[in-house]
Design an enzyme around this catalytic site. Sequence first.
Site, short mmCIF file in Angstrom:
data_model
loop_
_atom_site.label_atom_id
_atom_site.label_comp_id
_atom_site.label_asym_id
_atom_site.label_seq_id
_atom_site.Cartn_x
_atom_site.Cartn_y
_atom_site.Cartn_z
N SER A 12 -1.77 -10.58 -13.36
CA SER A 12 -0.63 -9.58 -14.77
C SER A 12 -1.25 -9.48 -15.41
O SER A 12 -2.01 -11.25 -15.77
CB SER A 12 0.81 -9.35 -14.89
OG SER A 12 1.41 -8.98 -15.61
N TYR A 42 8.98 -14.08 -14.41
CA TYR A 42 8.17 -12.57 -13.60
C TYR A 42 6.83 -13.25 -14.17
O TYR A 42 5.92 -13.45 -13.15
CB TYR A 42 8.58 -11.31 -14.29
CG TYR A 42 7.25 -10.24 -14.05
CD1 TYR A 42 7.35 -10.44 -12.50
CD2 TYR A 42 6.53 -10.12 -15.35
CE1 TYR A 42 5.86 -8.92 -12.37
CE2 TYR A 42 5.61 -8.80 -14.25
CZ TYR A 42 5.53 -8.99 -12.87
OH TYR A 42 4.03 -8.08 -12.50
N ASP A 99 7.53 -7.54 5.69
CA ASP A 99 8.23 -7.88 4.38
C ASP A 99 7.02 -9.43 4.40
O ASP A 99 7.09 -10.51 5.03
CB ASP A 99 10.26 -8.20 4.43
CG ASP A 99 10.26 -9.14 3.37
OD1 ASP A 99 10.17 -9.10 1.76
OD2 ASP A 99 10.71 -8.40 2.78
N GLY A 112 1.94 2.93 -6.02
CA GLY A 112 1.88 2.40 -7.30
C GLY A 112 -0.12 1.96 -6.82
O GLY A 112 -0.89 2.60 -6.33
N ALA A 121 0.56 -0.95 0.22
CA ALA A 121 -0.22 0.56 0.05
C ALA A 121 0.62 1.55 0.03
O ALA A 121 0.53 2.40 -0.21
CB ALA A 121 -0.85 0.02 1.39
P1 NDP Z 1 5.19 -0.52 -7.15
O1 NDP Z 1 6.41 -0.71 -7.34
O2 NDP Z 1 4.73 1.24 -6.80
O3 NDP Z 1 4.36 -1.03 -6.17
C1 NDP Z 1 5.46 -1.91 -5.60
C2 NDP Z 1 4.35 -2.62 -4.23
O4 NDP Z 1 5.10 -4.14 -3.60
C3 NDP Z 1 5.10 -1.52 -2.49
O5 NDP Z 1 3.99 -0.83 -2.16
C4 NDP Z 1 5.70 -2.64 -2.17
O6 NDP Z 1 6.26 -1.51 -0.42
C5 NDP Z 1 5.08 -3.69 -2.07
N1 NDP Z 1 6.40 -4.46 -2.02
C6 NDP Z 1 7.35 -5.04 -2.07
N2 NDP Z 1 7.91 -6.01 -2.01
C7 NDP Z 1 7.37 -6.11 -0.74
C8 NDP Z 1 7.83 -7.22 0.01
N3 NDP Z 1 8.68 -8.02 -0.14
N4 NDP Z 1 7.02 -7.08 1.29
C9 NDP Z 1 6.08 -6.65 1.46
N5 NDP Z 1 6.30 -4.57 0.19
C10 NDP Z 1 6.50 -5.24 -0.26
O7 NDP Z 1 4.56 -1.07 -7.90
P2 NDP Z 1 2.51 -1.56 -8.75
O8 NDP Z 1 1.64 -0.65 -8.28
O9 NDP Z 1 3.11 -1.58 -10.16
O10 NDP Z 1 2.97 -3.38 -8.61
C11 NDP Z 1 1.18 -3.70 -7.62
C12 NDP Z 1 1.40 -5.05 -8.34
O11 NDP Z 1 0.71 -4.84 -9.64
C13 NDP Z 1 2.53 -5.85 -8.06
O12 NDP Z 1 1.62 -7.55 -7.38
C14 NDP Z 1 2.64 -6.05 -9.82
O13 NDP Z 1 3.57 -7.22 -10.02
C15 NDP Z 1 1.71 -5.82 -10.17
N6 NDP Z 1 1.49 -5.25 -11.48
C16 NDP Z 1 2.06 -4.36 -11.71
C17 NDP Z 1 1.97 -3.14 -13.40
C18 NDP Z 1 2.40 -3.33 -13.41
O14 NDP Z 1 2.65 -2.53 -14.96
N7 NDP Z 1 3.10 -1.49 -12.52
C19 NDP Z 1 1.14 -4.22 -14.38
C20 NDP Z 1 0.78 -5.52 -13.81
C21 NDP Z 1 0.32 -6.22 -12.24
P3 NDP Z 1 7.48 -1.63 0.45
O15 NDP Z 1 8.03 -1.24 -0.89
O16 NDP Z 1 7.62 -0.34 1.18
O17 NDP Z 1 7.62 -2.86 0.63
C1 8X3 Z 2 4.16 -5.69 -15.04
C2 8X3 Z 2 3.00 -5.90 -16.97
O1 8X3 Z 2 4.18 -6.33 -18.82
O2 8X3 Z 2 5.77 -5.05 -17.49
O3 8X3 Z 2 2.75 -7.13 -15.28
O4 8X3 Z 2 4.85 -7.43 -17.73
S1 8X3 Z 2 4.45 -6.10 -17.62
#
Ligand code: NDP
Ligand code: 8X3
Length: 250
Positions: free
Chosen positions: A138, A151, A58, A13, A10
Amino acid sequence: MNKTALITGATSGIGRATAHEFAKHGINLILCGRRQDRLDTIQKELSKQTNVHILNFDVRDKKAIFEAIESLPKDFKTIDILVNNAGNAHGMDPIQTGNMDDWDAMMDINVKGLLYVSKAIIPQMTERKSGHIINIGSSAGKEVYAKGNVYCGSKHAVLAITEGMRIDLNPFGIKVTAINPGLVETEFSQVRFKGDPVADNVYKGFKALQAEDIAEVIQFAISRPAHVNIADVLMFCTAQANSTIVNKKL
Ligand code: NDP
Ligand code: 8X3
């Protein structure tokens, strides 16, 4: 009574946008992440609209997850909605030169982390015979692209686990939803490319999905009537046709 949602990831993104969207609808929030400063900031912001509790763990750390869920104050103990969103891509390399630490991170966070958090919360949902789990997969969970190997594997696993959850939790009336976005402009590419300037080009030349677009769809899914479950959503921006075809005007 207002519902309570727990959102992983949270601090940035899609997860952060979903927290804002849910707050607008008066949903009580349990917001999770590792960056304490960001958790503090979002709690301060959203506490003006709803009740907010923050948890720092984490998702790779089973013990920390269970302790955090156990530590929830009485008013936040009943979790109606779980948004399994925490995750990232780490690196983008052909399989033959892939970095094993990156592989571990993706499988441990995107797949096992989602399982651990779910394991900590599902028993209270089965006991109450109600709840809604939203797993953020995704388009990479539906289609494999070059250098996406692990991934894509992690997100295919998320989709399979989501479908398995829907089957196993069916007798309990628990809704399970997969939200599968394509390119969303978040910190995702900064993380994937570890600060390399190549990340700046990922969303150039077209209008990618914004985190708020995903949050609105999640809000739609959780606000359907009791007999309706949005099972699986594949979302692209208009410029994107699939994982490899993006109409860029560069
Ligand atoms: P961001 O990098 O903006 O956000 C990722 C979030 O995940 C952060 O809040 C981070 O918080 C948290 N996070 C990462 N690793 C950990 C961990 N080990 N423990 C706890 N929290 C963790 O990316 P998005 O918002 O884009 O990604 C969110 C989800 O959406 C992911 O599952 C991603 O695969 C998926 N997604 C993203 C797409 C894109 O193009 N952006 C497309 C499709 C799916 P913190 O670092 O504070 O722990
Ligand atoms: C994130 C979308 O296309 O970068 O899940 O894999 S892509």
